[in-house]
Write a protein that holds these residues in place. Structure first.
Motif, PDB file in Angstrom:
ATOM      1  N   GLU A 103      25.560  25.530   6.221  1.00 24.27           N
ATOM      2  CA  GLU A 103      24.740  26.688   6.531  1.00 24.27           C
ATOM      3  C   GLU A 103      23.484  26.634   5.679  1.00 24.27           C
ATOM      4  O   GLU A 103      23.560  26.493   4.455  1.00 24.27           O
ATOM      5  CB  GLU A 103      25.511  27.980   6.261  1.00 24.27           C
ATOM      6  N   THR A 104      22.327  26.728   6.307  1.00 18.57           N
ATOM      7  CA  THR A 104      21.074  26.673   5.566  1.00 18.57           C
ATOM      8  C   THR A 104      20.840  27.973   4.831  1.00 18.57           C
ATOM      9  O   THR A 104      21.403  29.016   5.156  1.00 18.57           O
ATOM     10  CB  THR A 104      19.887  26.425   6.505  1.00 18.57           C
ATOM     11  N   GLU A 105      19.962  27.893   3.829  1.00 18.59           N
ATOM     12  CA  GLU A 105      19.529  29.111   3.157  1.00 18.59           C
ATOM     13  C   GLU A 105      18.531  29.845   4.038  1.00 18.59           C
ATOM     14  O   GLU A 105      17.963  29.285   4.972  1.00 18.59           O
ATOM     15  CB  GLU A 105      18.858  28.767   1.823  1.00 18.59           C
ATOM     16  N   ASP A 106      18.310  31.097   3.730  1.00 24.89           N
ATOM     17  CA  ASP A 106      17.301  31.877   4.427  1.00 24.89           C
ATOM     18  C   ASP A 106      15.951  31.179   4.275  1.00 24.89           C
ATOM     19  O   ASP A 106      15.616  30.684   3.207  1.00 24.89           O
ATOM     20  CB  ASP A 106      17.219  33.277   3.813  1.00 24.89           C
ATOM     21  N   ASP A 107      15.142  31.139   5.362  1.00 25.29           N
ATOM     22  CA  ASP A 107      13.829  30.492   5.324  1.00 25.29           C
ATOM     23  C   ASP A 107      12.950  31.016   4.197  1.00 25.29           C
ATOM     24  O   ASP A 107      12.086  30.312   3.686  1.00 25.29           O
ATOM     25  CB  ASP A 107      13.081  30.723   6.652  1.00 25.29           C
ATOM     26  N   SER A 108      13.158  32.269   3.803  1.00 26.51           N
ATOM     27  CA  SER A 108      12.290  32.872   2.803  1.00 26.51           C
ATOM     28  C   SER A 108      12.387  32.162   1.461  1.00 26.51           C
ATOM     29  O   SER A 108      11.464  32.221   0.651  1.00 26.51           O
ATOM     30  CB  SER A 108      12.629  34.356   2.620  1.00 26.51           C
TER      31      SER A 108
END
Length: 359
Positions: A105-110
């Motif tokens: 799961e990727t981190e939030d784009d922010s």
């Protein structure tokens, strides 16, 4: 946004084959990661405004695609089985590496935005232009400086690339007080914002990437610019969108032109569908200046479309053109009724300026 990253560990030899297979399954635009050093020629051709540091060579490569965070687990397992089956088939004629598949799961784009801030520091362009991130201070600001405040760099365009510098110099040369500017491929909005600071009465920025539009709007707000002075929208002039609507005959001509332009692999319909929900509605109008800091393979077909957005004797400023493609761009401009005024080179990059014919 948060995504599931589906990664296949394979070999450099097989990376393109794996990416092509994923595209056949309906996942275009796979991300390929390897550590094969870029050649000197490849480095010259890269159109980026951040430094690239090639690492040591290895035979291992990773091919990744991004899935919705709520993707059904059964669907993911089915995809794994299909990929493994294809890798086993490929193995008969090519080294496919470990074939290890991971789903993370990727981190939030922010978080990318926050990590980037430590590398992006204020800098001066020429004598009186300063690009200054909002999260830091620049003490060497002079009374005559034009300061572009940047709060978002989530799209291409931090102002450091030679192509951006070329466009700035041409805007400084040709833009007159109160004129209108159309920035096609606005990225983070730096050229559009700077056009206002240089005296433009109204500026419209357009980009096919919705993230660029959001980034540009944030940056305009950071500079205290209202929508009656500067506006941004999502669309694609080469795809018959709400701004550049083409009739059937024009679409056919565009498709013919695109076959040899190098952009035929990009589906123009898909580009329009990238709008923020739906294509932004922007009134059709003409501009005193159109600026396009893109690439030669896009500027060439754009040359057939841009004249309808220029006032008589309006100026078309372009960059993102490698020196070996400059004549191709000039030929396209002349063939579409534009008069070439100027060609300026900086390093490997060229800016070409043309003028709308009054005939």
């Amino acid at each position: 946004m948060i995504w599931k990253k589906f990664t296949i560990e394979t070999s450099v030899e097989a990376e393109e084959l794996v990416a092509e297979f994923l595209e056949e399954l309906g996942f275009p635009g796979a991300e390929i990661t390897d550590r094969v050093p870029l050649t000197e020629e490849e480095m010259k051709q890269m159109y980026v405004d951040v430094p690239l540091v090639p690492e040591g060579e290895t035979e291992t490569a990773e091919v990744s695609i991004y899935l919705d965070a709520d993707q059904d687990e059964a669907a993911i397992e089915k995809l794994k089985a299909e990929v493994l089956e294809e890798l086993a088939r490929m193995e008969a004629y090519v080294n496919v590496g470990s074939k290890r598949i991971t789903v993370t799961e990727t981190e939030d784009d922010s978080t990318w935005q926050e990590n980037w801030k430590q590398y992006y520091q204020p800098f001066r362009l020429g004598e009186d232009i300063v690009i200054c991130p909002t999260w830091t201070e620049y003490k060497d600001i002079r009374p005559e400086d034009k300061v572009v405040r940047i709060s978002s760099v989530m799209a291409f365009g931090t102002g450091t690339h030679e192509t951006t510098k070329l466009c700035i110099e041409q805007l400084r040369k040709h833009l007159k007080e109160g004129q209108s500017v159309f920035d096609v491929g606005c990225g983070s909005g730096i050229l559009a914002i700077l056009s206002v600071l240089l005296g433009a009465g109204y500026v419209h920025g357009l980009d096919i990437d919705p993230q660029a539009v959001l980034s540009s709007r944030e940056n305009a707000e950071a500079n205290g610019l209202s929508e009656d002075r500067i506006a941004f929208s999502c669309g694609n002039l080469l795809a018959g969108n709400v701004i550049g609507a083409m009739n059937d005959e024009e679409k056919e001509e565009y498709q013919k032109a695109s076959l040899g332009s190098g952009i035929a692999a990009v589906n123009p319909v898909q580009l329009v569908d990238l709008a923020l929900g739906e294509a932004d509605t922007v009134p059709a109008r003409t501009y005193d200046i159109v600026v396009a800091n893109i690439l030669a393979d896009v500027i060439i077909p754009l040359s057939a479309v841009i004249p309808q957005y220029l006032v008589p004797e309006g100026i078309f400023i372009t960059s993102g053109i490698t020196a070996d493609r400059a004549e191709d761009v000039r030929t396209a401009m002349r063939g579409n009724g534009l008069t070439v005024l100027d060609t300026v080179q900086m390093g490997e990059w060229v800016s070409i300026v043309a003028k709308m014919s009054t005939k």
